[in-house]
Scaffold this motif. Sequence first.
Motif, PDB file in Angstrom:
ATOM      1  N   MET A   1      41.615  38.245  65.214  1.00 44.81           N
ATOM      2  CA  MET A   1      40.353  39.133  64.985  1.00 44.81           C
ATOM      3  C   MET A   1      40.146  39.215  63.567  1.00 44.81           C
ATOM      4  O   MET A   1      40.549  38.787  62.601  1.00 44.81           O
ATOM      5  N   PRO A   2      38.774  39.487  63.386  1.00 42.10           N
ATOM      6  CA  PRO A   2      38.137  39.566  62.097  1.00 42.10           C
ATOM      7  C   PRO A   2      39.016  40.730  61.283  1.00 42.10           C
ATOM      8  O   PRO A   2      39.716  41.475  61.702  1.00 42.10           O
ATOM      9  N   TRP A   3      39.067  40.453  60.071  1.00 49.64           N
ATOM     10  CA  TRP A   3      39.664  41.167  58.943  1.00 49.64           C
ATOM     11  C   TRP A   3      38.988  41.237  57.671  1.00 49.64           C
ATOM     12  O   TRP A   3      38.229  40.280  57.360  1.00 49.64           O
ATOM     13  N   LEU A   4      39.385  42.304  57.023  1.00 51.27           N
ATOM     14  CA  LEU A   4      38.758  42.775  55.576  1.00 51.27           C
ATOM     15  C   LEU A   4      39.648  43.028  54.526  1.00 51.27           C
ATOM     16  O   LEU A   4      40.835  43.523  54.829  1.00 51.27           O
ATOM     17  N   ALA A   5      39.387  42.840  53.511  1.00 50.54           N
ATOM     18  CA  ALA A   5      40.210  43.070  52.381  1.00 50.54           C
ATOM     19  C   ALA A   5      39.799  43.813  51.218  1.00 50.54           C
ATOM     20  O   ALA A   5      38.739  43.440  50.885  1.00 50.54           O
ATOM     21  N   LEU A   6      40.184  45.051  50.835  1.00 53.87           N
ATOM     22  CA  LEU A   6      39.872  45.723  49.827  1.00 53.87           C
ATOM     23  C   LEU A   6      40.449  45.344  48.313  1.00 53.87           C
ATOM     24  O   LEU A   6      41.401  44.398  48.679  1.00 53.87           O
ATOM     25  N   LEU A   7      39.848  46.026  47.352  1.00 51.05           N
ATOM     26  CA  LEU A   7      40.822  45.567  46.020  1.00 51.05           C
ATOM     27  C   LEU A   7      41.585  46.604  45.746  1.00 51.05           C
ATOM     28  O   LEU A   7      41.480  47.815  45.671  1.00 51.05           O
ATOM     29  N   GLY A   8      42.832  46.068  45.372  1.00 51.65           N
ATOM     30  CA  GLY A   8      43.901  46.936  44.978  1.00 51.65           C
ATOM     31  C   GLY A   8      44.133  46.771  43.539  1.00 51.65           C
ATOM     32  O   GLY A   8      43.568  45.906  42.719  1.00 51.65           O
ATOM     33  N   ASN A   9      45.008  47.649  42.604  1.00 48.27           N
ATOM     34  CA  ASN A   9      45.142  47.647  41.434  1.00 48.27           C
ATOM     35  C   ASN A   9      45.738  46.442  40.746  1.00 48.27           C
ATOM     36  O   ASN A   9      45.515  45.747  39.879  1.00 48.27           O
ATOM     37  N   HIS A  10      46.852  45.852  41.688  1.00 46.40           N
ATOM     38  CA  HIS A  10      47.394  44.757  41.393  1.00 46.40           C
ATOM     39  C   HIS A  10      46.375  43.521  41.406  1.00 46.40           C
ATOM     40  O   HIS A  10      46.498  42.516  40.685  1.00 46.40           O
ATOM     41  N   ASP A  11      45.390  43.464  42.214  1.00 44.54           N
ATOM     42  CA  ASP A  11      44.389  42.455  42.424  1.00 44.54           C
ATOM     43  C   ASP A  11      43.649  42.476  41.063  1.00 44.54           C
ATOM     44  O   ASP A  11      42.988  41.444  40.979  1.00 44.54           O
ATOM     45  N   CYS A  12      43.889  43.283  40.095  1.00 48.79           N
ATOM     46  CA  CYS A  12      42.809  43.419  39.128  1.00 48.79           C
ATOM     47  C   CYS A  12      43.401  42.693  37.857  1.00 48.79           C
ATOM     48  O   CYS A  12      42.544  42.481  37.016  1.00 48.79           O
ATOM     49  N   LEU A  13      44.811  42.218  37.976  1.00 50.29           N
ATOM     50  CA  LEU A  13      45.417  41.828  36.697  1.00 50.29           C
ATOM     51  C   LEU A  13      44.861  40.437  36.323  1.00 50.29           C
ATOM     52  O   LEU A  13      44.570  39.648  37.240  1.00 50.29           O
ATOM     53  N   GLY A  14      44.958  40.209  35.097  1.00 57.13           N
ATOM     54  CA  GLY A  14      44.662  38.865  34.548  1.00 57.13           C
ATOM     55  C   GLY A  14      43.199  38.477  35.120  1.00 57.13           C
ATOM     56  O   GLY A  14      42.362  39.204  34.868  1.00 57.13           O
ATOM     57  N   SER A  15      42.986  37.497  35.800  1.00 61.24           N
ATOM     58  CA  SER A  15      41.614  37.078  36.364  1.00 61.24           C
ATOM     59  C   SER A  15      41.491  37.549  37.754  1.00 61.24           C
ATOM     60  O   SER A  15      40.749  36.940  38.476  1.00 61.24           O
ATOM     61  N   GLY A  16      42.507  38.231  38.305  1.00 60.28           N
ATOM     62  CA  GLY A  16      42.797  38.681  39.621  1.00 60.28           C
ATOM     63  C   GLY A  16      41.362  39.072  40.190  1.00 60.28           C
ATOM     64  O   GLY A  16      40.984  38.929  41.404  1.00 60.28           O
ATOM     65  N   GLU A  17      40.823  39.973  39.487  1.00 60.98           N
ATOM     66  CA  GLU A  17      39.477  40.562  40.036  1.00 60.98           C
ATOM     67  C   GLU A  17      38.576  39.595  40.285  1.00 60.98           C
ATOM     68  O   GLU A  17      37.790  39.516  41.367  1.00 60.98           O
ATOM     69  N   GLN A  18      38.439  38.701  39.557  1.00 58.11           N
ATOM     70  CA  GLN A  18      37.396  37.394  39.582  1.00 58.11           C
ATOM     71  C   GLN A  18      37.760  36.830  41.117  1.00 58.11           C
ATOM     72  O   GLN A  18      36.942  36.376  41.747  1.00 58.11           O
ATOM     73  N   ALA A  19      39.020  36.578  40.975  1.00 57.61           N
ATOM     74  CA  ALA A  19      39.709  35.595  42.107  1.00 57.61           C
ATOM     75  C   ALA A  19      39.457  36.474  43.464  1.00 57.61           C
ATOM     76  O   ALA A  19      39.124  35.900  44.366  1.00 57.61           O
ATOM     77  N   HIS A  20      39.725  37.576  43.253  1.00 58.66           N
ATOM     78  CA  HIS A  20      39.591  38.368  44.662  1.00 58.66           C
ATOM     79  C   HIS A  20      38.173  38.402  45.068  1.00 58.66           C
ATOM     80  O   HIS A  20      37.781  38.452  46.378  1.00 58.66           O
ATOM     81  N   SER A  21      37.155  38.612  44.073  1.00 58.74           N
ATOM     82  CA  SER A  21      35.736  38.707  44.733  1.00 58.74           C
ATOM     83  C   SER A  21      35.368  37.467  45.172  1.00 58.74           C
ATOM     84  O   SER A  21      34.424  37.571  46.095  1.00 58.74           O
ATOM     85  N   VAL A  22      35.907  36.453  44.579  1.00 55.99           N
ATOM     86  CA  VAL A  22      35.351  35.124  44.907  1.00 55.99           C
ATOM     87  C   VAL A  22      36.080  34.891  46.563  1.00 55.99           C
ATOM     88  O   VAL A  22      35.330  34.577  47.662  1.00 55.99           O
ATOM     89  N   VAL A  23      37.309  35.131  46.782  1.00 51.27           N
ATOM     90  CA  VAL A  23      37.928  34.899  48.087  1.00 51.27           C
ATOM     91  C   VAL A  23      37.383  36.176  49.092  1.00 51.27           C
ATOM     92  O   VAL A  23      37.195  35.707  50.309  1.00 51.27           O
ATOM     93  N   PHE A  24      37.299  37.086  48.602  1.00 54.86           N
ATOM     94  CA  PHE A  24      37.260  38.357  49.523  1.00 54.86           C
ATOM     95  C   PHE A  24      35.560  38.859  49.514  1.00 54.86           C
ATOM     96  O   PHE A  24      34.952  39.070  50.539  1.00 54.86           O
ATOM     97  N   GLY A  25      35.242  39.321  48.334  1.00 53.37           N
ATOM     98  CA  GLY A  25      34.012  39.847  48.096  1.00 53.37           C
ATOM     99  C   GLY A  25      33.724  41.060  47.076  1.00 53.37           C
ATOM    100  O   GLY A  25      34.865  41.340  46.526  1.00 53.37           O
TER     101      GLY A  25
END
Lengths: 253, 227
Positions: free
Chosen positions: A98-122
């Motif tokens: 089924m469809p799924w969605l992902a939020l941003l967590g604090n670990h996801d913000c580390l390094g270049s993570g915030e950029q990668a997360h926004s490209v992959v998830f939004g």
Amino acid sequence: MGSCNAIDIHPYDCNISGEQDINRRHIQELAGTFGKNVQEFRFAFISDTQRWYDETEDAVRSINGKGVDFVIHGGDLSDFGGTKEFLWQRDILNGLDMPWLALLGNHDCLGSGEQAHSVVFGEPNFHFVVGDVLFVCLNTNALEFDYSTPVPDFDFMADLLANMPKGVERTIFVMHVRPYADQFNNNVAVVFDHYTREFPNVQFYLFGHEHTLMETDLFENGIMWYGTPSINRRQYYIFTVNREGYSYEVVDF
Amino acid sequence: MRLWISSLLLCLMLLPAGARGQRINYIKGLPKDTVTVWKTRRLDKRQDVRYRGLNRIIPTHNVLQFAGNMGLVSLGFGWDYGCRGQWETAVLLGYIPRNDGEKSYATFTLKETFIPWSISLGEKVAFEPLSAGLYLNSILSRDFWVREPDKYPYGYYGFSTKIRLNLFVGEGITLYTPSHKESAIRSVTLFYEFGATDLYVISAATNKYLGFWDLFGLSFGIKIKLV
């Protein structure tokens, strides 16, 4: 086996192979599945799957057997903010039927993570509507940002209030970090509570981050807050929302 | 300070290794105090050729490497030492393109390699069946930290986003310039390496999901020896 890539440029290279913009695409998919006359829907809420790939796979298998309509991931897909971590998690979660969605967590913000997360998830703040229920998904990882980035973003919420999608009668808030937890901007915890209740008929709040199962009337106003544990605890929530209200169960797998 | 170090490294990089100091002639007409020629061993035909005295600080080779968790491409120089030059220490500056993100990054790498054997395949060619080593890579950006910033409770994340430890094994093939010719280049080595970075090792250790190519990456390079 994750995405097969023989050349490693750097763990933080933001080199995204495969699917991008997951949230927007899956929200479109959801909108196609549900018309306006939804009598009842069910969704699973998982969170904090970082570096627990095997357990995340097990969770996907478990959820696929539960007949839910969609899945929300509360953030922390990565442990280090590494680009590959997001891709591994994406590939596992794409095993969901089924469809799924992902939020941003604090670990996801580390390094270049915030950029990668926004490209992959939004975008870190987003919303979607199922039936008459508005889901507001917010970045609440204030400790990861300085004051130049508003966290939580009240302007985002104000815009949403000013441009309320048609037919919305109820609201569910989803975030990685709840008020009064270590990451939250606790100077605005009370303001946040007040402002979120400007939204139509708030049903409940969902959060992750604390790696334990929680259930609390955080602001003692009768509106419940549900915290889902990290995936290694092998537990997640399933919520059923219908005309009468909502019910929930905790699934062990 | 950081800028100064970066610019100094860049300047050193732009100076071709061996440009300064007197290059010694090897094999023919070798100055007495510059070189030790060892007896040929079955698995190692390498000769120890060195700069004299203080000139020992002059790098003995330049290196260009692709991928390997140090950037898309990295350029650097290094020194070989040990009685057969089995040990190498190199420093490299790498470049990570923007890719799908918002920024490109520079990286700095300090690399240590052990190459125990060099098997002769004729007068001009040798095969190095094993190279192994480790390198520290630092991404040169303020978005990354060595120690957690003070805003976090002590030990909040418990790792450095900036410094990565990488391990590798590889092989190489070396082409020597003919010994009777006067040449600025003594040999050219083409090598490849399988490398893993610490974050992937930690991830793979606790998950069956991650396979060989998740953990390891393939990297290629060329090393140009000047003495």
